[in-house]
Design an enzyme around this catalytic site. Structure first.
Site, PDB file in Angstrom:
ATOM      1  N   CYS A 171       1.564  -5.104  -1.633  1.00 37.56           N
ATOM      2  CA  CYS A 171       1.347  -5.340  -0.197  1.00 37.56           C
ATOM      3  C   CYS A 171       2.578  -5.943   0.478  1.00 37.56           C
ATOM      4  O   CYS A 171       2.820  -5.704   1.655  1.00 37.56           O
ATOM      5  CB  CYS A 171       0.134  -6.240  -0.003  1.00 37.56           C
ATOM      6  SG  CYS A 171       0.212  -7.777  -0.929  1.00 37.56           S
TER       7      CYS A 171
ATOM      8  N   GLU B 207       2.103   1.954   6.578  1.00 38.19           N
ATOM      9  CA  GLU B 207       2.310   1.523   5.196  1.00 38.19           C
ATOM     10  C   GLU B 207       2.246   2.745   4.281  1.00 38.19           C
ATOM     11  O   GLU B 207       1.235   3.450   4.269  1.00 38.19           O
ATOM     12  CB  GLU B 207       1.226   0.520   4.789  1.00 38.19           C
ATOM     13  CG  GLU B 207       1.440  -0.045   3.397  1.00 38.19           C
ATOM     14  CD  GLU B 207       0.302  -0.956   2.947  1.00 38.19           C
ATOM     15  OE1 GLU B 207      -0.865  -0.633   3.221  1.00 38.19           O
ATOM     16  OE2 GLU B 207       0.596  -1.980   2.316  1.00 38.19           O
TER      17      GLU B 207
ATOM     18  N   GLU C 118      -7.426  -9.588   3.342  1.00 39.13           N
ATOM     19  CA  GLU C 118      -6.016  -9.521   2.921  1.00 39.13           C
ATOM     20  C   GLU C 118      -5.652  -8.053   2.915  1.00 39.13           C
ATOM     21  O   GLU C 118      -6.101  -7.303   2.052  1.00 39.13           O
ATOM     22  CB  GLU C 118      -5.861 -10.101   1.523  1.00 39.13           C
ATOM     23  CG  GLU C 118      -6.122 -11.575   1.444  1.00 39.13           C
ATOM     24  CD  GLU C 118      -5.908 -12.047   0.022  1.00 39.13           C
ATOM     25  OE1 GLU C 118      -4.798 -11.842  -0.494  1.00 39.13           O
ATOM     26  OE2 GLU C 118      -6.848 -12.567  -0.559  1.00 39.13           O
TER      27      GLU C 118
ATOM     28  N   LYS D 147     -16.644  -6.150  -6.519  1.00 37.60           N
ATOM     29  CA  LYS D 147     -16.595  -4.680  -6.551  1.00 37.60           C
ATOM     30  C   LYS D 147     -15.131  -4.292  -6.688  1.00 37.60           C
ATOM     31  O   LYS D 147     -14.369  -4.313  -5.726  1.00 37.60           O
ATOM     32  CB  LYS D 147     -17.177  -4.127  -5.245  1.00 37.60           C
ATOM     33  CG  LYS D 147     -17.740  -2.712  -5.327  1.00 37.60           C
ATOM     34  CD  LYS D 147     -16.781  -1.644  -5.760  1.00 37.60           C
ATOM     35  CE  LYS D 147     -15.890  -1.130  -4.655  1.00 37.60           C
ATOM     36  NZ  LYS D 147     -14.928  -0.103  -5.123  1.00 37.60           N
TER      37      LYS D 147
HETATM   38  P1  NAD Z   1      -8.605   0.585   0.063  1.00 41.01           P
HETATM   39  O1  NAD Z   1      -8.798  -0.039   1.400  1.00 41.01           O
HETATM   40  O2  NAD Z   1      -8.667   2.061  -0.031  1.00 41.01           O
HETATM   41  O3  NAD Z   1      -9.699   0.032  -0.982  1.00 41.01           O
HETATM   42  C1  NAD Z   1      -9.801  -1.314  -1.304  1.00 41.01           C
HETATM   43  C2  NAD Z   1     -11.181  -1.592  -1.874  1.00 41.01           C
HETATM   44  O4  NAD Z   1     -12.152  -1.360  -0.861  1.00 41.01           O
HETATM   45  C3  NAD Z   1     -11.581  -0.692  -3.046  1.00 41.01           C
HETATM   46  O5  NAD Z   1     -12.335  -1.435  -3.967  1.00 41.01           O
HETATM   47  C4  NAD Z   1     -12.449   0.356  -2.379  1.00 41.01           C
HETATM   48  O6  NAD Z   1     -13.387   0.945  -3.256  1.00 41.01           O
HETATM   49  C5  NAD Z   1     -13.151  -0.478  -1.326  1.00 41.01           C
HETATM   50  N1  NAD Z   1     -13.663   0.257  -0.171  1.00 41.01           N
HETATM   51  C6  NAD Z   1     -13.251   1.457   0.314  1.00 41.01           C
HETATM   52  N2  NAD Z   1     -13.987   1.793   1.393  1.00 41.01           N
HETATM   53  C7  NAD Z   1     -14.859   0.779   1.598  1.00 41.01           C
HETATM   54  C8  NAD Z   1     -15.877   0.544   2.556  1.00 41.01           C
HETATM   55  N3  NAD Z   1     -16.143   1.422   3.521  1.00 41.01           N
HETATM   56  N4  NAD Z   1     -16.581  -0.606   2.482  1.00 41.01           N
HETATM   57  C9  NAD Z   1     -16.320  -1.513   1.520  1.00 41.01           C
HETATM   58  N5  NAD Z   1     -15.380  -1.327   0.568  1.00 41.01           N
HETATM   59  C10 NAD Z   1     -14.658  -0.200   0.618  1.00 41.01           C
HETATM   60  O7  NAD Z   1      -7.233   0.025  -0.492  1.00 41.01           O
HETATM   61  P2  NAD Z   1      -6.486   0.444  -1.828  1.00 41.01           P
HETATM   62  O8  NAD Z   1      -5.854   1.763  -1.616  1.00 41.01           O
HETATM   63  O9  NAD Z   1      -7.388   0.245  -2.987  1.00 41.01           O
HETATM   64  O10 NAD Z   1      -5.374  -0.685  -1.937  1.00 41.01           O
HETATM   65  C11 NAD Z   1      -4.139  -0.619  -1.309  1.00 41.01           C
HETATM   66  C12 NAD Z   1      -4.133  -1.487  -0.074  1.00 41.01           C
HETATM   67  O11 NAD Z   1      -4.442  -2.843  -0.406  1.00 41.01           O
HETATM   68  C13 NAD Z   1      -2.754  -1.519   0.569  1.00 41.01           C
HETATM   69  O12 NAD Z   1      -2.903  -1.421   1.956  1.00 41.01           O
HETATM   70  C14 NAD Z   1      -2.215  -2.897   0.185  1.00 41.01           C
HETATM   71  O13 NAD Z   1      -1.242  -3.395   1.061  1.00 41.01           O
HETATM   72  C15 NAD Z   1      -3.482  -3.712   0.209  1.00 41.01           C
HETATM   73  N6  NAD Z   1      -3.329  -4.947  -0.563  1.00 41.01           N
HETATM   74  C16 NAD Z   1      -3.222  -6.124   0.122  1.00 41.01           C
HETATM   75  C17 NAD Z   1      -3.032  -7.314  -0.570  1.00 41.01           C
HETATM   76  C18 NAD Z   1      -2.870  -8.623   0.166  1.00 41.01           C
HETATM   77  O14 NAD Z   1      -2.907  -9.656  -0.479  1.00 41.01           O
HETATM   78  N7  NAD Z   1      -2.674  -8.630   1.484  1.00 41.01           N
HETATM   79  C19 NAD Z   1      -2.959  -7.310  -1.968  1.00 41.01           C
HETATM   80  C20 NAD Z   1      -3.067  -6.093  -2.633  1.00 41.01           C
HETATM   81  C21 NAD Z   1      -3.254  -4.911  -1.918  1.00 41.01           C
END
Ligand code: NAD
Length: 491
Positions: A282, A381, A248, A173
């Site tokens: 991240c 963040e 992650e 997803k």
């Molecule tokens: P987000 O948490 O808003 O969304 C991430 C994913 O989760 C999306 O596909 C979203 O549609 C889905 N999602 C949202 N609500 C959900 C729920 N209730 N249940 C299941 N899935 C759900 O994050 P974002 O804004 O897309 O990404 C940015 C974040 O990702 C930052 O915090 C960044 O640090 C982190 N990130 C971490 C890594 C790592 O390797 N540690 C890598 C890339 C990004």
């Protein structure tokens, strides 16, 4: 405009008049793609396809699974230039970053895990003369992979390649904010001969499809990459079903600059770690903690260089920073900057969109100075191009400030004395630490976070461990005198 569907088995289910959402190019604000807004039934079908495909896929000889993964790498390599352009148009990451970083990494992930598939072995444990226990790694089954918007292909590929190498099948997803490349990857994989159902992509929102995937009873493993708050909710819900969960999550990574550091190298490293990927990464070194004697000179040099970063069209080769993902995110980042200033930080540069870029969600590289670690800008963040510079009286205090955070993803430390640097770095609570360098990721090394930055590690055999269960089978060898129940009364 592109049409982006969900990949369910061997079919691409496209957007329809009543089931679609739009993905916008953040540099132009024009619609890039109409995307399929999948229903719960579509998700059920994708999971059913993945379950059907699982039997044959995990029984394939490892060498054949490896050949499939290598074929995916090959087709990605052929299409790398096009994929990089689409990734840039969908995310706002510069073309240098997508073509020079995300695409080569995605290809390398499939190549690496093709090899890793053939290296999965077990153990044999002799129990005296009587038994031999055989310990094997077996796949989980159908794995749900939920990805964020900032590096869609790189994040999807490392997890899909590892999960498939271990014999699982996948339902992915992608983020609704940058959904396009996931479908292109799955389509390319089918064209490269990956059996239908092994890799499915279901497009939709987090609250809809993401949530349903986490709860799905036929999906025993979840890999979630995204924000810490979402990850916590995912783990709670997956935990109720006792699923294997890998998280992650976000970071607020420290860049620690000691007084004896090479100033120019430290400024180079701190800038790269903060502003490459538009600050939307991240591992961004968003808390720059500088030891007293170097603080003033470092800040002056850092701010001068931040001001000179080339912000603009991410498709142009010379651009160093593109736009943020969308207007809501830019507003959120600007709200953080305002909050920092209300709490007493001083804006040294940036804070507003560049005046020469009226269209697109651009924001100038921003530096806040006089930041205290208690301020919101230092604790949360921001995930945008906002550097916070903090002053530490000495190295011990610098390490204490670095560790005073809910996160623990990565850290960098700059010093001329590498053996002291090593000793100090061992006190840093972070999954990955770099000394006199930005964070370097090697696919063979484990990557992941402590505390609020995640659970589990990806990379090399650490990924394989996350995507497998350990199973023990015991054989009787010889001469086993078993107690014979139920015989005494008959004698
Ligand atoms: P987000 O948490 O808003 O969304 C991430 C994913 O989760 C999306 O596909 C979203 O549609 C889905 N999602 C949202 N609500 C959900 C729920 N209730 N249940 C299941 N899935 C759900 O994050 P974002 O804004 O897309 O990404 C940015 C974040 O990702 C930052 O915090 C960044 O640090 C982190 N990130 C971490 C890594 C790592 O390797 N540690 C890598 C890339 C990004």
């Amino acid at each position: 405009m592109m049409e982006t569907g969900s990949i369910i088995g061997d079919r691409c289910v496209g957007p329809t008049a009543d089931r679609f959402f739009e993905s916008v190019n953040p540099a132009t604000e024009a619609v890039l793609a109409r995307v399929h807004d999948a229903s719960a039934e579509h998700l059920d079908r994708a999971v059913a396809c993945a379950r059907d495909a699982f039997g044959d896929w995990h029984r394939l000889p490892a060498g054949e699974r490896a050949a499939h993964l290598a074929a995916v790498a090959e087709i990605l390599e052929e299409r790398a230039a096009d994929l990089a352009s689409v990734e840039t148009a969908d995310t706002g990451m510069t073309i240098g970053m997508t073509s020079g970083g995300h695409l080569p990494r995605s290809i390398a992930h499939f190549r690496h895990f093709a090899q890793e598939a053939t290296r999965i072995t077990g153990e044999a444990i002799p129990l005296d003369d009587a038994y031999l226990s055989v310990v094997e790694r077996v796949p989980l089954g159908v794995v749900g992979i939920i990805t964020p918007w900032n590096a869609p292909l790189a994040v999807m590929s490392i997890n899909v390649a590892a999960a498939l190498a271990a014999g699982n099948t996948c339902v992915v997803k992608p983020s609704e904010r940058s959904p396009v490349s996931a479908t292109l990857l799955a389509t390319a994989a089918l064209e490269a001969g990956l059996p239908p159902g092994v890799l499915n992509v279901v497009q939709g929102t987090g609250a809809g499809i993401g949530s349903a995937l986490v709860e799905h009873p036929a999906v025993p493993g979840i890999c979630f990459v995204g924000g810490t708050a979402t990850g916590r909710a995912v783990m709670e819900r997956a935990g109720r079903r006792l699923k294997r969960v890998t998280l992650e999550l976000g970071g607020k990574s420290p860049t620690v600059v000691l007084a004896d550091a090479d100033l120019e190298a430290a400024v180079d490293g701190a800038l790269l770690s903060m502003f490459s990927s538009n600050g939307e990464v991240c591992t961004a070194g968003s808390r720059i903690i500088v030891e007293g004697p170097l603080h003033e000179r470092f800040t002056e040099a850092f701010v001068a260089r931040a001001r000179a970063i080339a912000v603009g069209d991410p498709m142009l080769a010379g651009t160093e920073m593109g736009p943020l993902i969308d207007s809501a995110h830019r507003r959120r980042v600007q709200d953080f900057i305002a909050a920092g200033m209300r709490e007493g930080a001083r804006l040294a540069c940036g804070g507003t969109p560049p005046p020469d870029l009226p269209a697109g969600y651009y924001l100038s590289p921003t530096v806040l100075v006089g930041v205290a670690n208690e301020m919101r800008v230092a604790r949360e963040e921001i995930f945008g191009p906002v550097a916070c510079i903090l002053r530490a009286p000495d190295a011990d205090q610098a390490i204490a400030i670095a560790n005073d955070t809910q996160y623990g993803l990565s850290a960098t430390l700059w010093t001329a004395d590498t053996s002291r640097g090593l000793s100090l770095s061992r006190r840093l609570r972070a999954g990955t630490v770099a000394i006199n360098s930005t964070v370097v990721r090697d696919i063979r090394a484990p990557f992941g976070g402590m505390g609020g930055s995640g659970v589990g590690r990806v990379g090399g055999r650490w990924s394989i461990e996350r995507y497998t269960e350990v199973k023990t089978t015991t054989l009787k060898v010889e001469g086993l005198p078993l107690p014979r129940l139920g015989r005494r009364n008959r004698e």
